[in-house]
Write an enzyme that holds these catalytic residues in place. Structure first.
Site, PDB file in Angstrom:
ATOM      1  CG  ASP A 102      -5.690  -0.195   4.565  1.00  0.00           C
ATOM      2  OD1 ASP A 102      -5.062   0.359   5.486  1.00  0.00           O
ATOM      3  OD2 ASP A 102      -5.643   0.188   3.392  1.00  0.00           O
ATOM      4  CG  ASN A 140      -3.794   0.904  -7.982  1.00  0.00           C
ATOM      5  OD1 ASN A 140      -4.166   1.671  -7.080  1.00  0.00           O
ATOM      6  ND2 ASN A 140      -3.615  -0.387  -7.786  1.00  0.00           N
ATOM      7  CG  HIS A 147      -5.047   1.511  -3.788  1.00  0.00           C
ATOM      8  ND1 HIS A 147      -4.061   0.555  -3.763  1.00  0.00           N
ATOM      9  CD2 HIS A 147      -4.581   2.524  -3.009  1.00  0.00           C
ATOM     10  CE1 HIS A 147      -3.080   0.972  -2.995  1.00  0.00           C
ATOM     11  NE2 HIS A 147      -3.368   2.169  -2.527  1.00  0.00           N
ATOM     12  CD  GLU A 179      -4.933  -2.753  -4.830  1.00  0.00           C
ATOM     13  OE1 GLU A 179      -4.953  -1.655  -5.442  1.00  0.00           O
ATOM     14  OE2 GLU A 179      -3.914  -3.155  -4.245  1.00  0.00           O
TER      15      GLU A 179
HETATM   16  P1  PGA Z   1       1.299   6.455  -0.026  1.00  0.00           P
HETATM   17  O1  PGA Z   1       0.098   5.415  -0.144  1.00  0.00           O
HETATM   18  O2  PGA Z   1       0.791   7.536   0.844  1.00  0.00           O
HETATM   19  O3  PGA Z   1       2.426   5.691   0.591  1.00  0.00           O
HETATM   20  O4  PGA Z   1       1.587   6.927  -1.406  1.00  0.00           O
HETATM   21  C1  PGA Z   1      -1.171   5.883  -0.398  1.00  0.00           C
HETATM   22  C2  PGA Z   1      -2.104   4.732  -0.651  1.00  0.00           C
HETATM   23  O5  PGA Z   1      -1.657   3.703  -1.202  1.00  0.00           O
HETATM   24  O6  PGA Z   1      -3.290   4.846  -0.337  1.00  0.00           O
END
Ligand code: PGA
Length: 244
Positions: free
Chosen positions: A67, A136, A138, A143
């Site tokens: 992304d 959450n 995702h 999302e």
């Molecule tokens: P993080 O993000 O490794 O900074 O916790 C993971 C994600 O949002 O996929």
């Protein structure tokens, strides 16, 4: 879906890095999918270490990232393009022309998403896709929602994601939209590895591995993947029972 619960994030980084290095050794023209965020940083350090110690070449490797933010200059320090170069790509002998990102500054985002998917298809698909997981649930920037979105698309980020990531934006406002591979793109990878560390991921890991597969927890779709491995530390696995 295979679940590995390891003592700490150092052990996870080493195990996951080995899987990537073994793939590169087996197929020096492999196609690798990478992820951003705090979670994979230690894994990237281990990949760099193995690369140096074992003299493995990434010269014919192709990479795709999951992304990218919209409307953020590519060379902004918070772009995922910059992140990947600083954390991994600058230390390997990859060719810049074989490094692919969704272009969040494209004029036509839908067309850019189709173009990205075509590019992945042209090189024969992704051999291993690395994933983190949002609090959450995702994956990429898919999302929670009513449906699993199959294709790459533009997404409005949820407040949970903005809260989690805005700490990195000291100068500019954090963008509120991004382009992401879709669930179908992720599921098409021949192998998927998801890493989760820390207690703030425990609830998401519980929901993704419990029986219910739901777009309300996008990562739960990985239960359908034939070759998905989840690496958790003990804190992230806190709510899992022994039978999973
Ligand atoms: P993080 O993000 O490794 O900074 O916790 C993971 C994600 O949002 O996929």
């Amino acid at each position: 879906m295979k679940l590995h619960i390891l003592k700490n994030d150092d052990l996870i980084a080493e195990s996951v890095a080995k899987i990537f290095i073994d793939k590169v050794r087996e197929n020096p023209s492999a196609v690798l999918g990478f992820a951003t965020g705090a979670t994979p940083i230690k894994t990237y350090k281990q990949i760099i270490r193995f690369y140096n110690e074992e003299k493995i070449s990434f010269n014919n490797i192709t990479t795709f990232n999951l992304d990218e933010y919209c409307k953020l200059p590519k060379d902004d320090k918070n772009s995922y393009y910059s992140f990947m170069h600083e954390q991994l790509f600058n230390f390997l002998d990859l060719k810049e022309k074989n490094i692919f990102f969704l272009n969040g500054n494209a004029e036509n985002m839908a067309e850019e998403c189709r173009h990205y998917q075509n590019k992945i298809a042209t090189v024969g698909g992704i051999d291993i896709q690395l994933l983190g997981i949002g609090r959450n649930g995702h994956i990429g920037f898919n999302e929670p929602g009513d449906v699993f979105l199959k294709d790459a698309h533009e997404v409005r980020l949820t407040q949970s994601t903005i809260n989690a990531n805005s700490k990195y934006f000291t100068k500019n406002m954090m963008p509120n939209s991004a382009l992401t591979m879709g669930i179908g793109d992720i599921m098409s990878a021949k192998k998927v590895i998801l890493i989760a560390t820390g207690k703030e991921k425990a609830d998401a890991i519980y929901r993704m591995t419990s029986n219910k597969i739901s777009p309300l927890c996008p990562a739960s779709v990985l239960q359908f993947h034939q070759n998905a491995e989840v690496f958790c530390d003990e804190a992230a696995a806190e709510f899992l029972s022994n039978e999973i």
